[in-house]
Motif scaffolding. Structure first.
Motif, PDB file in Angstrom:
ATOM      1  N   ALA A 136       6.209  12.836  -5.483  1.00  0.00           N
ATOM      2  CA  ALA A 136       6.676  11.962  -4.409  1.00  0.00           C
ATOM      3  C   ALA A 136       5.493  11.365  -3.652  1.00  0.00           C
ATOM      4  N   THR A 137       4.450  12.168  -3.421  1.00  0.00           N
ATOM      5  CA  THR A 137       3.265  11.679  -2.717  1.00  0.00           C
ATOM      6  C   THR A 137       2.605  10.542  -3.485  1.00  0.00           C
ATOM      7  N   GLN A 138       2.465  10.712  -4.787  1.00  0.00           N
ATOM      8  CA  GLN A 138       1.839   9.678  -5.607  1.00  0.00           C
ATOM      9  C   GLN A 138       2.620   8.363  -5.535  1.00  0.00           C
ATOM     10  N   MET A 139       3.939   8.450  -5.623  1.00  0.00           N
ATOM     11  CA  MET A 139       4.754   7.241  -5.597  1.00  0.00           C
ATOM     12  C   MET A 139       4.785   6.620  -4.206  1.00  0.00           C
ATOM     13  N   ALA A 140       4.848   7.466  -3.164  1.00  0.00           N
ATOM     14  CA  ALA A 140       4.894   6.954  -1.795  1.00  0.00           C
ATOM     15  C   ALA A 140       3.627   6.169  -1.469  1.00  0.00           C
ATOM     16  N   VAL A 141       2.483   6.693  -1.877  1.00  0.00           N
ATOM     17  CA  VAL A 141       1.211   6.003  -1.627  1.00  0.00           C
ATOM     18  C   VAL A 141       1.219   4.612  -2.262  1.00  0.00           C
ATOM     19  N   GLU A 142       1.698   4.524  -3.491  1.00  0.00           N
ATOM     20  CA  GLU A 142       1.761   3.226  -4.172  1.00  0.00           C
ATOM     21  C   GLU A 142       2.706   2.271  -3.458  1.00  0.00           C
ATOM     22  N   LEU A 143       3.844   2.775  -3.010  1.00  0.00           N
ATOM     23  CA  LEU A 143       4.835   1.896  -2.378  1.00  0.00           C
ATOM     24  C   LEU A 143       4.361   1.412  -1.012  1.00  0.00           C
ATOM     25  N   TRP A 144       3.694   2.250  -0.263  1.00  0.00           N
ATOM     26  CA  TRP A 144       3.181   1.794   1.036  1.00  0.00           C
ATOM     27  C   TRP A 144       2.180   0.658   0.849  1.00  0.00           C
ATOM     28  N   ARG A 145       1.429   0.710  -0.230  1.00  0.00           N
ATOM     29  CA  ARG A 145       0.468  -0.373  -0.491  1.00  0.00           C
ATOM     30  C   ARG A 145       1.156  -1.607  -1.060  1.00  0.00           C
ATOM     31  N   GLU A 146       2.021  -1.416  -2.049  1.00  0.00           N
ATOM     32  CA  GLU A 146       2.625  -2.542  -2.746  1.00  0.00           C
ATOM     33  C   GLU A 146       3.729  -3.209  -1.934  1.00  0.00           C
ATOM     34  N   VAL A 147       4.527  -2.421  -1.230  1.00  0.00           N
ATOM     35  CA  VAL A 147       5.681  -2.965  -0.504  1.00  0.00           C
ATOM     36  C   VAL A 147       5.288  -3.421   0.897  1.00  0.00           C
ATOM     37  N   ALA A 148       4.601  -2.547   1.632  1.00  0.00           N
ATOM     38  CA  ALA A 148       4.319  -2.833   3.037  1.00  0.00           C
ATOM     39  C   ALA A 148       2.888  -3.291   3.299  1.00  0.00           C
ATOM     40  N   ASN A 149       2.033  -3.230   2.275  1.00  0.00           N
ATOM     41  CA  ASN A 149       0.631  -3.634   2.401  1.00  0.00           C
ATOM     42  C   ASN A 149      -0.074  -2.853   3.511  1.00  0.00           C
ATOM     43  N   LEU A 150       0.165  -1.552   3.538  1.00  0.00           N
ATOM     44  CA  LEU A 150      -0.427  -0.690   4.558  1.00  0.00           C
ATOM     45  C   LEU A 150      -1.289   0.391   3.907  1.00  0.00           C
ATOM     46  N   SER A 151      -2.313   0.807   4.626  1.00  0.00           N
ATOM     47  CA  SER A 151      -3.211   1.855   4.139  1.00  0.00           C
ATOM     48  C   SER A 151      -2.603   3.230   4.391  1.00  0.00           C
ATOM     49  N   THR A 152      -2.926   4.166   3.538  1.00  0.00           N
ATOM     50  CA  THR A 152      -2.450   5.538   3.705  1.00  0.00           C
ATOM     51  C   THR A 152      -3.634   6.495   3.770  1.00  0.00           C
ATOM     52  N   VAL A 153      -3.456   7.556   4.521  1.00  0.00           N
ATOM     53  CA  VAL A 153      -4.384   8.673   4.513  1.00  0.00           C
ATOM     54  C   VAL A 153      -3.563   9.904   4.173  1.00  0.00           C
ATOM     55  N   VAL A 154      -3.970  10.620   3.144  1.00  0.00           N
ATOM     56  CA  VAL A 154      -3.247  11.805   2.689  1.00  0.00           C
ATOM     57  C   VAL A 154      -4.147  13.020   2.852  1.00  0.00           C
ATOM     58  N   PHE A 224      10.487   6.745   0.919  1.00  0.00           N
ATOM     59  CA  PHE A 224       9.894   5.556   0.308  1.00  0.00           C
ATOM     60  C   PHE A 224      10.216   4.324   1.150  1.00  0.00           C
ATOM     61  N   PRO A 225       9.207   3.500   1.491  1.00  0.00           N
ATOM     62  CA  PRO A 225       9.498   2.230   2.163  1.00  0.00           C
ATOM     63  C   PRO A 225      10.173   1.272   1.186  1.00  0.00           C
ATOM     64  N   MET A 226      11.114   0.474   1.685  1.00  0.00           N
ATOM     65  CA  MET A 226      11.880  -0.398   0.801  1.00  0.00           C
ATOM     66  C   MET A 226      11.688  -1.884   1.083  1.00  0.00           C
ATOM     67  N   VAL A 227      11.204  -2.216   2.272  1.00  0.00           N
ATOM     68  CA  VAL A 227      11.059  -3.626   2.641  1.00  0.00           C
ATOM     69  C   VAL A 227       9.676  -3.855   3.240  1.00  0.00           C
ATOM     70  N   PRO A 228       9.101  -5.048   3.043  1.00  0.00           N
ATOM     71  CA  PRO A 228       7.748  -5.330   3.549  1.00  0.00           C
ATOM     72  C   PRO A 228       7.627  -5.244   5.065  1.00  0.00           C
ATOM     73  N   ASN A 229       8.678  -5.576   5.790  1.00  0.00           N
ATOM     74  CA  ASN A 229       8.595  -5.620   7.259  1.00  0.00           C
ATOM     75  C   ASN A 229       9.064  -4.332   7.913  1.00  0.00           C
ATOM     76  N   SER A 382      12.941  -4.897  -6.988  1.00  0.00           N
ATOM     77  CA  SER A 382      13.519  -5.700  -5.918  1.00  0.00           C
ATOM     78  C   SER A 382      12.454  -6.538  -5.234  1.00  0.00           C
ATOM     79  N   LEU A 383      11.255  -5.962  -5.110  1.00  0.00           N
ATOM     80  CA  LEU A 383      10.147  -6.671  -4.479  1.00  0.00           C
ATOM     81  C   LEU A 383       9.740  -7.891  -5.308  1.00  0.00           C
ATOM     82  N   GLU A 384       9.721  -7.718  -6.629  1.00  0.00           N
ATOM     83  CA  GLU A 384       9.318  -8.799  -7.519  1.00  0.00           C
ATOM     84  C   GLU A 384      10.294  -9.958  -7.497  1.00  0.00           C
TER      85      GLU A 384
END
Length: 386
Positions: A136-154, A224-229, A382-384
């Protein structure tokens, strides 16, 4: 000789419902007479019931094989649970019309999503021991970057005993390769690994890459974040953002860790110590229960936020008493310092929509890697096509 004919009469629906409810109660209560089971002294909160259909009033301690009585009831278990705990579409409380929003900043600060995970094992609370938190951590990190364009610290917490060092490094490398800042944290044995991981996400003062004026947002790896905003309100001029404030306002619950935002400097200022261990010791005499450690983080964060006066609640809210705080003056307004979130409710497998749409997806403890992967791909697809 005339044969007797037996007529099978169907059970009326009105009788079937109480029978199933009684079955479910019996099935739950069997834990009371099973050896090696410790019953929680504190019942799960309503928020916990919303987030997981699998929550139980008992917390199973580590033990060998447990023999359960009433085995004949197991055939009704899932049917009864589904009937009683079935979630309906969530109606989000309406945001007050008289609360003006703060202006949007010309130059909003950098935002970090702060996550923590225990590499060495899972919590035993609420049947989460088999949930794939690392995946879940691996996927969440990718989604925060790809969906919301935000940096993560784990912050990856691990026990030295039995450590698979190559696997840990492989896991950390994966996160770094997908844009995350990673900080391994060795567990010194003072706390359970999972508890330390829960607490660690609010401690970022030791991370030099995060500036004092950067916003640090607490999150969960199983969301998981689902929308960019999803966190667009962070552009406004507040001191603290409570994205699920309505949950505390209407249900008297502690502030949900998904999501709470403030600057790195303010996190450091509000917390009484610089480590999870010392912070827990500070609050143990007052608001923390040694028998129920699952909600330590939310209790502590809720108390320091309300103590600060930057955020408030109605004086009649029961959370004041739970945290042993005196309510603030009703005339004191937090309209300029605290963002009250009303639209940020999680969707999940039992509640696939809300009245304000799905902004995040929260997994249940019984879901596995295939469920995470399916939702991960669905969000990206959905993002694409958006």
């Amino acid at each position: 000789m005339k044969m007797m004919q037996w007529k099978v009469r169907p059970i009326p629906l009105m009788l079937l419902v109480p029978i199933l409810m009684f079955t479910k109660v019996c099935y739950d209560w069997q834990s009371l007479i099973v050896p090696n089971v410790r019953i929680n002294s504190t019942a799960p909160t309503k928020a916990t019931r919303i987030q997981s259909l699998s929550n139980d009033l008992s917390v199973k301690a580590n033990s060998s094989k447990i023999v359960k009585p009433f085995k004949w009831l197991s055939m009704f278990k899932y049917f009864a649970k589904g009937l009683i705990h079935k979630e309906s579409p969530w109606k989000v409380p309406e945001e007050p019309n008289d609360r003006d929003l703060q202006p949007i900043l010309a130059h909003p600060p950098k935002v970090w999503i702060s996550l923590s995970v225990c590499f060495s094992g899972n919590t035993k609370y609420y049947k989460k021991e088999n949930f794939p938190y690392l995946n879940a951590t691996q996927m969440a990190v990718e989604l925060w970057r790809e969906v919301a364009n935000l940096s993560t610290v784990v912050q990856v917490v691990y026990d030295k005993d039995g450590l698979n060092a190559p696997k840990l490094e492989e896991f950390n490398t994966y996160l770094r390769n997908h844009g995350s800042l990673v900080y391994p944290i060795v567990n010194n044995g003072g706390l359970d690994c999972s508890l330390k991981a829960q607490m660690q996400r609010i401690f970022v003062s030791h991370i030099p890459e995060i500036e004092d004026d950067d916003l640090v947002v607490t999150g969960d790896v199983d969301i998981f974040p689902m929308v960019p905003n999803i966190l667009e309100e962070l552009r406004r001029d507040y001191n603290i953002w409570l994205f699920q404030y309505a949950l505390s306002e209407t249900k008297h619950e502690t502030f949900s860790m998904s999501f709470i935002a403030m600057t790195k400097a303010l996190w450091k200022q509000l917390l009484p110590a610089s480590t999870p261990e010392d912070t827990i010791q500070h609050f143990l005499p007052s608001i923390l229960d040694k028998k129920m450690t699952w909600n330590y983080d939310q209790l502590i964060v809720s108390k320091v936020i309300l103590q600060s006066g930057l955020c408030s609640l109605d004086p009649q809210n029961r959370l004041w008493k739970r945290l042993r705080l005196e309510p603030t003056d009703p005339q004191t307004s937090d309209v300029q310092t605290c963002y009250h979130g009303y639209r940020w409710w999680d969707c999940n497998k039992a509640r696939t929509s809300t009245s304000s749409g799905c902004m995040m997806w929260h997994f249940h403890p019984d879901e596995r890697v295939r469920d995470l992967t399916r939702k991960f791909k669905s969000i990206l697809n959905s993002l694409e096509h958006s």
